[in-house]
Motif scaffolding. Structure first.
Motif, PDB file in Angstrom:
ATOM      1  N   SER A 111      42.773  39.518  44.032  1.00 49.88           N
ATOM      2  CA  SER A 111      41.685  38.681  43.539  1.00 49.88           C
ATOM      3  C   SER A 111      42.045  37.858  42.310  1.00 49.88           C
ATOM      4  N   ASP A 112      42.769  38.447  41.345  1.00 52.85           N
ATOM      5  CA  ASP A 112      43.075  37.711  40.123  1.00 52.85           C
ATOM      6  C   ASP A 112      43.940  36.485  40.419  1.00 52.85           C
ATOM      7  N   LYS A 172      36.775  39.227  31.119  1.00 53.72           N
ATOM      8  CA  LYS A 172      38.202  39.255  31.419  1.00 53.72           C
ATOM      9  C   LYS A 172      38.808  37.894  31.073  1.00 53.72           C
ATOM     10  N   GLY A 223      33.656  40.041  35.939  1.00 57.96           N
ATOM     11  CA  GLY A 223      34.411  40.558  37.075  1.00 57.96           C
ATOM     12  C   GLY A 223      33.580  41.298  38.097  1.00 57.96           C
ATOM     13  N   THR A 224      32.393  41.746  37.725  1.00 56.37           N
ATOM     14  CA  THR A 224      31.498  42.447  38.639  1.00 56.37           C
ATOM     15  C   THR A 224      30.079  42.354  38.095  1.00 56.37           C
TER      16      THR A 224
END
Length: 211
Positions: A95-96, A131, A119-120
């Motif tokens: 994902s990153d 992040k 991120g969530t």
């Protein structure tokens, strides 16, 4: 650099989405004039609910590209629809890297790109530490970052619930853009500094209970 105009599907869906948000949730928008009308821009927001991309995209007149899990692109109807909503597929476990590459491609085309730096989704509603991915994307492309606060989607469609709740007020607030220089080699202090600035600017827009 091109400045993409919304395709027909997006143009038709936008007023429908906005109208339904008004009807179902008393949707309100503040500061939409802070989002540049053209050129690359990153919309960095807190994340409370699966409604958030719709809420953010419905607030501005230009297309906004978001990330989506690559596996849902393989479903028959969604494989046709999601690209027309400018969604960017991201493989699980990558994902990153996938997110950064997809975002850079979208921004180089002059798109607006929406991202949730936590991120969530937050299960408490309170803002979680950001992040550094959003800062990396901004510094690599020189794209300004608009801080965005989403309010009320945690009540309208909470994490873990299968159905939304009617008439829970939703509000989206777009802050003043943060100018970002394009940097060839990005240092860790630069990443951290910009990340914390974006986080602080989003926090300022949020009501106390979300901070």
């Amino acid at each position: 650099m091109e400045n993409p105009q919304p395709n027909l599907v997006y143009r038709m869906a936008w007023p429908v989405a906005r109208g339904l948000l008004h009807l179902l949730f008393g949707y309100r928008v503040e500061g939409a004039e802070n989002v540049p009308r053209e050129g690359p821009v990153i919309l960095a927001a807190n994340h409370l609910s699966i409604l958030d991309p719709i809420v953010i995209g419905a607030g501005v007149r230009r297309p906004v590209s978001f990330l989506a899990r690559a596996d849902i692109f393989r479903l028959p109807f969604l494989s046709w629809l999601l690209p027309r909503f400018y969604a960017i597929p991201v493989e699980r476990g990558q994902s990153d890297l996938s997110a950064i590459k997809g975002a850079i491609r979208a921004l180089e085309r002059g798109m607006a790109f929406g991202i949730f730096p936590e991120g969530t989704r937050s299960r408490t509603g309170r803002l979680q530490p950001f992040k550094t991915g959003v800062a990396a994307i901004a510094l690599r492309t020189g794209s300004p970052v608009v801080p965005v606060a989403v309010v009320g989607t945690d009540e309208a469609w909470p994490v873990g619930h299968k159905l939304f709740r009617l008439r829970r007020p939703i509000r989206v607030i777009y802050g003043k853009p943060i100018p970002v220089p394009r940097v060839g080699k990005i240092s860790h202090p630069e990443l951290e500094s910009l990340t914390r600035e974006i986080e602080a600017r989003v926090r300022e827009l949020l009501p106390p209970r979300y901070r």
